[in-house]
Design a protein around this motif. Sequence first.
Motif, PDB file in Angstrom:
ATOM      1  N   LYS B  69     -16.822  -9.882  28.044  1.00  0.00           N
ATOM      2  CA  LYS B  69     -15.968  -9.078  28.935  1.00  0.00           C
ATOM      3  C   LYS B  69     -16.383  -7.606  28.905  1.00  0.00           C
ATOM      4  CE  LYS B  69     -13.564 -12.747  29.805  1.00  0.00           C
ATOM      5  NZ  LYS B  69     -14.677 -13.637  30.206  1.00  0.00           N
ATOM      6  N   LEU B  70     -17.625  -7.373  28.443  1.00  0.00           N
ATOM      7  CA  LEU B  70     -18.157  -6.011  28.454  1.00  0.00           C
ATOM      8  C   LEU B  70     -18.347  -5.584  29.900  1.00  0.00           C
ATOM      9  CD1 LEU B  70     -21.094  -5.570  25.913  1.00  0.00           C
ATOM     10  CD2 LEU B  70     -19.187  -4.004  26.251  1.00  0.00           C
ATOM     11  N   HIS B  71     -18.027  -4.357  30.196  1.00  0.00           N
ATOM     12  CA  HIS B  71     -18.367  -3.860  31.516  1.00  0.00           C
ATOM     13  C   HIS B  71     -18.872  -2.442  31.331  1.00  0.00           C
ATOM     14  CE1 HIS B  71     -18.245  -4.689  35.807  1.00  0.00           C
ATOM     15  NE2 HIS B  71     -18.063  -3.403  35.967  1.00  0.00           N
ATOM     16  N   PHE B  72     -20.100  -2.336  31.027  1.00  0.00           N
ATOM     17  CA  PHE B  72     -20.607  -1.078  30.526  1.00  0.00           C
ATOM     18  C   PHE B  72     -22.069  -0.980  30.975  1.00  0.00           C
ATOM     19  CE2 PHE B  72     -20.029   1.717  26.481  1.00  0.00           C
ATOM     20  CZ  PHE B  72     -20.580   2.783  27.153  1.00  0.00           C
ATOM     21  N   PHE B  73     -22.286  -0.273  32.073  1.00  0.00           N
ATOM     22  CA  PHE B  73     -23.605  -0.230  32.687  1.00  0.00           C
ATOM     23  C   PHE B  73     -24.687   0.261  31.722  1.00  0.00           C
ATOM     24  CE2 PHE B  73     -26.825   1.575  35.647  1.00  0.00           C
ATOM     25  CZ  PHE B  73     -27.127   0.394  36.304  1.00  0.00           C
ATOM     26  N   SER B  74     -24.368   1.281  30.930  1.00  0.00           N
ATOM     27  CA  SER B  74     -25.368   1.853  30.019  1.00  0.00           C
ATOM     28  C   SER B  74     -25.864   0.821  29.020  1.00  0.00           C
ATOM     29  CB  SER B  74     -24.770   3.030  29.253  1.00  0.00           C
ATOM     30  OG  SER B  74     -24.493   4.060  30.145  1.00  0.00           O
ATOM     31  N   LEU B  75     -24.937   0.009  28.500  1.00  0.00           N
ATOM     32  CA  LEU B  75     -25.355  -1.007  27.532  1.00  0.00           C
ATOM     33  C   LEU B  75     -26.205  -2.076  28.213  1.00  0.00           C
ATOM     34  CD1 LEU B  75     -22.385  -1.713  25.126  1.00  0.00           C
ATOM     35  CD2 LEU B  75     -24.669  -0.880  24.581  1.00  0.00           C
ATOM     36  N   TRP B  76     -25.804  -2.393  29.427  1.00  0.00           N
ATOM     37  CA  TRP B  76     -26.538  -3.377  30.198  1.00  0.00           C
ATOM     38  C   TRP B  76     -27.983  -2.904  30.422  1.00  0.00           C
ATOM     39  CZ3 TRP B  76     -28.867  -3.683  35.016  1.00  0.00           C
ATOM     40  CH2 TRP B  76     -29.087  -4.985  35.501  1.00  0.00           C
ATOM     41  N   ILE B  77     -28.095  -1.636  30.820  1.00  0.00           N
ATOM     42  CA  ILE B  77     -29.420  -1.010  30.991  1.00  0.00           C
ATOM     43  C   ILE B  77     -30.164  -0.989  29.664  1.00  0.00           C
ATOM     44  CG2 ILE B  77     -30.493   1.258  31.193  1.00  0.00           C
ATOM     45  CD1 ILE B  77     -30.008   0.937  33.890  1.00  0.00           C
ATOM     46  N   ALA B  78     -29.449  -0.617  28.597  1.00  0.00           N
ATOM     47  CA  ALA B  78     -30.086  -0.446  27.296  1.00  0.00           C
ATOM     48  C   ALA B  78     -30.773  -1.728  26.852  1.00  0.00           C
ATOM     49  CB  ALA B  78     -29.045  -0.018  26.259  1.00  0.00           C
ATOM     50  N   VAL B  79     -30.075  -2.870  26.984  1.00  0.00           N
ATOM     51  CA  VAL B  79     -30.674  -4.137  26.547  1.00  0.00           C
ATOM     52  C   VAL B  79     -31.951  -4.415  27.338  1.00  0.00           C
ATOM     53  CG1 VAL B  79     -30.323  -6.615  26.343  1.00  0.00           C
ATOM     54  CG2 VAL B  79     -28.431  -5.062  25.915  1.00  0.00           C
ATOM     55  N   GLY B  80     -31.840  -4.217  28.671  1.00  0.00           N
ATOM     56  CA  GLY B  80     -33.026  -4.463  29.499  1.00  0.00           C
ATOM     57  C   GLY B  80     -34.152  -3.523  29.146  1.00  0.00           C
ATOM     58  N   LEU B  81     -33.789  -2.276  28.943  1.00  0.00           N
ATOM     59  CA  LEU B  81     -34.825  -1.266  28.736  1.00  0.00           C
ATOM     60  C   LEU B  81     -35.565  -1.458  27.415  1.00  0.00           C
ATOM     61  CD1 LEU B  81     -35.819   1.256  30.316  1.00  0.00           C
ATOM     62  CD2 LEU B  81     -34.677   2.561  28.530  1.00  0.00           C
ATOM     63  N   VAL B  82     -34.851  -1.707  26.323  1.00  0.00           N
ATOM     64  CA  VAL B  82     -35.571  -1.834  25.041  1.00  0.00           C
ATOM     65  C   VAL B  82     -36.440  -3.097  25.061  1.00  0.00           C
ATOM     66  CG1 VAL B  82     -33.892  -0.533  23.692  1.00  0.00           C
ATOM     67  CG2 VAL B  82     -33.690  -3.016  23.811  1.00  0.00           C
ATOM     68  N   THR B  83     -35.928  -4.149  25.731  1.00  0.00           N
ATOM     69  CA  THR B  83     -36.738  -5.367  25.837  1.00  0.00           C
ATOM     70  C   THR B  83     -38.010  -5.078  26.624  1.00  0.00           C
ATOM     71  OG1 THR B  83     -34.676  -6.612  25.896  1.00  0.00           O
ATOM     72  CG2 THR B  83     -36.673  -7.791  26.482  1.00  0.00           C
ATOM     73  N   TRP B  84     -37.817  -4.419  27.762  1.00  0.00           N
ATOM     74  CA  TRP B  84     -38.974  -4.085  28.585  1.00  0.00           C
ATOM     75  C   TRP B  84     -39.953  -3.178  27.843  1.00  0.00           C
ATOM     76  CZ3 TRP B  84     -42.179  -5.145  32.137  1.00  0.00           C
ATOM     77  CH2 TRP B  84     -43.087  -4.159  32.539  1.00  0.00           C
ATOM     78  N   THR B  85     -39.402  -2.165  27.155  1.00  0.00           N
ATOM     79  CA  THR B  85     -40.262  -1.216  26.442  1.00  0.00           C
ATOM     80  C   THR B  85     -41.110  -1.935  25.405  1.00  0.00           C
ATOM     81  OG1 THR B  85     -38.540   0.419  26.715  1.00  0.00           O
ATOM     82  CG2 THR B  85     -40.287   0.947  25.163  1.00  0.00           C
ATOM     83  N   PHE B  86     -40.478  -2.866  24.696  1.00  0.00           N
ATOM     84  CA  PHE B  86     -41.256  -3.618  23.709  1.00  0.00           C
ATOM     85  C   PHE B  86     -42.369  -4.381  24.404  1.00  0.00           C
ATOM     86  CE2 PHE B  86     -41.691  -7.827  21.489  1.00  0.00           C
ATOM     87  CZ  PHE B  86     -42.567  -7.362  20.534  1.00  0.00           C
ATOM     88  N   LEU B  87     -42.012  -5.056  25.487  1.00  0.00           N
ATOM     89  CA  LEU B  87     -43.001  -5.864  26.190  1.00  0.00           C
ATOM     90  C   LEU B  87     -44.185  -5.007  26.644  1.00  0.00           C
ATOM     91  CD1 LEU B  87     -42.237  -8.724  28.575  1.00  0.00           C
ATOM     92  CD2 LEU B  87     -43.880  -7.037  29.315  1.00  0.00           C
ATOM     93  N   SER B  88     -43.889  -3.927  27.348  1.00  0.00           N
ATOM     94  CA  SER B  88     -44.991  -3.151  27.922  1.00  0.00           C
ATOM     95  C   SER B  88     -45.742  -2.363  26.857  1.00  0.00           C
ATOM     96  CB  SER B  88     -44.488  -2.236  29.025  1.00  0.00           C
ATOM     97  OG  SER B  88     -43.818  -1.147  28.468  1.00  0.00           O
ATOM     98  N   SER B  89     -45.011  -1.785  25.887  1.00  0.00           N
ATOM     99  CA  SER B  89     -45.715  -0.948  24.910  1.00  0.00           C
ATOM    100  C   SER B  89     -46.531  -1.797  23.940  1.00  0.00           C
ATOM    101  CB  SER B  89     -44.738  -0.063  24.145  1.00  0.00           C
ATOM    102  OG  SER B  89     -43.932  -0.854  23.303  1.00  0.00           O
ATOM    103  N   SER B  90     -46.027  -2.989  23.600  1.00  0.00           N
ATOM    104  CA  SER B  90     -46.801  -3.798  22.662  1.00  0.00           C
ATOM    105  C   SER B  90     -48.053  -4.340  23.336  1.00  0.00           C
ATOM    106  CB  SER B  90     -45.954  -4.947  22.108  1.00  0.00           C
ATOM    107  OG  SER B  90     -45.624  -5.854  23.129  1.00  0.00           O
ATOM    108  N   ILE B  91     -47.948  -4.670  24.629  1.00  0.00           N
ATOM    109  CA  ILE B  91     -49.156  -5.121  25.324  1.00  0.00           C
ATOM    110  C   ILE B  91     -50.159  -3.974  25.416  1.00  0.00           C
ATOM    111  CG2 ILE B  91     -50.077  -5.934  27.532  1.00  0.00           C
ATOM    112  CD1 ILE B  91     -47.547  -7.578  27.864  1.00  0.00           C
TER     113      ILE B  91
END
Lengths: 404, 286
Positions: B69-91
């Motif tokens: 029941k979270l409704h928190f755009f920043s957290l939603w962005i945060a999860v996507g962003l750190v996942t993406w950052t790991f993916l792109s930076s590790s590659i």
Amino acid sequence: MSDFAVRVENVTKTFRVYTDRNQSLKSAIIARGRNKFEEFVAVDDVSLEIPRGITFGLLGHNGSGKSTLLKCIARILTPNSGKITVDGRLAAMLEVGSGFHPNLTGRENVYLNGAILGMSKKEIDRKFDAIIDFSGVERFIDQPVKNYSSGMYVRLGFAVAIHVEPDILLVDEVLAVGDMQFQEKCTEKFSELKADGRTVVVVSHAHDLMRTFCDEVAWLQNGRVIETGDAMGIVDAYANKEHRARKVESGGVRFGSGESYVTKLEWIVDGVDTRTCHTGDEVTIRAHYQSEIEIERPIFGTSLDSREGVFVWGHHSRDAGYVVSSIKPGTGSIDVRIPSLPLRPGTFDVSFSIQDRTGTHVYDALQRAIRIDVLTGTPIESGGIMTFGSSFENIQPPRPIAAG
Amino acid sequence: MVNPPFSAEVRGAITLTWTLALREVRAQYNRTALGRLWSLVNPLVTIATYSLVFGLILAGQAPPGINSKLHFFSLWIAVGLVTWTFLSSSIAAGMSALLGNAGLLTKVHFPRVVLVVSAVIAKAATFLTELSVIMVIVAAIVGPKIFLMIPVLVVFIILLAVFCTGVALTLSIVVIWFRDIEHLWGLFSQVWMYASGVVFPVTLVASASTRLFQDGISINGQPIPLLAVFRANPAEQFIEAFRALIYDFALPNWDIWLMTTLWACGSLTIGTLVFRAKQARIVEEL
């Protein structure tokens, strides 16, 4: 347990020498993979057996394939064909400290480098004190290595490498690291390794070092083994061959318009063309020339450079007041006489040139054509390049002279 | 004396991988005032920026978390962003690991693959820190229920790391022969990020597809399958998985399990094959 530490069987290694290297997508697409290259055979069907417990040298000129072979043995390069069997733990010291990370401390780098060279953490823990002690950088061990002097850097790297205590140690021209004291430590460590029955494989072109350091050597030329066996004999043969090669190549560089040119340069002592002489010898430099044209009032010049590149001496016929009216088309020779060679022992290169009367046009300049070794003769003086025939005298107040 | 047994060599390689990863991690923020804090400051600033731009100004909406029941755009962005950052930076890091360590490769023998893997692991360390911080924040808001997700989370972290390693292995070889790839990658990863739904929810893609269809733009009378294309993207799948776990407190759908596993296995297989085929020539081409 076999008798051989390393067995090299029919190993061939080629490199691609790109005439037009393309490493960009654009050129790859445009050239459609027409990447021009030639295969260069660095090691050509070499077979060797390196017995266990000896110090083995790979001897040869630059480009003889000795370093490539060493890298193949070290498994850094993979041969195109053939087989290399290594029996035992192997460590290579090709460039010590190459795995160091400048921002990490000496301590962290010891662990890092040790791991790269194949030591476990426990093993490094156990040897850590010995490594630091050997390197002599204990005061700076918790400083980032980027603050180290190059000497400290190399010493620490060497200390780690040598404490891997491999059964087989590969060394590439790294014996000349650090100061005298450190070198002595290294030599000691090498003899320790030898006494423990470990095998050392060295690559070098410093044949004097190979002669004393190695038990056996393999002499490589153009990627092939010329001879293997007892170090003394082969090193001497190599050194002789190298000497003759210098003479035949007639050396260095040549420039000039070429209507008239030096065909041969001789260094004559006691009537013999030689490449060794002694301080104080009477020497004649004889230049044989061939001329296509007639040259009026030519200027002949000669000079000596030390091996280190110091311009020691030069002279030409106009300054000498020896002006020849002309030389005719054909062959001939001219002598430069040195009554008593005022050079201290060392190695020197001789150059010779033919110029026009004004000294502005060069017909031929044959630079560093021959290399001569000057050995101890008379007078014996203490240092530098030259001898002056000097003497010590006139002590004040007067004292009896005890020896002289 | 016999050659060291195979397992000893593997053990040595593992030790070395860890040591090298540790070297990366230690050296990264060495001699900076904030030290390791930097690894949190960077994503925080990016998250804040994206939240402002996409959440506040462009009025982006994240769907409410299914179970949380979270409704928190920043957290939603945060999860996507750190996942993406790991993916792109590790590659990116894995890709240049061979070129960047040329000095080491030409002087010492060790399993070459170690360099690429340790680069990915070093980035994973940052990823883990960031994930933990996000989880602690979520736990503070919603409650400690989120920690129940950790076992599944670990599975997906491993899957993602395997996927990245595979891509990095392939590219690390390709980049040796074609140096352009390194620069091309910078551009490509920018496009890829927007194609992965880091800053907008998948529902927007579906509605964009419908809108295009209503405007009469179609392929053979069918709507352009924007959503299908979007969801064929492995990065999107992984981000969805992490969002499901951390934002929704829900297990990812079975199709995400399947796809991410396939992507990870496929990537690693190709990576390993390419690396195996070319690793003998790495040193001479550097």
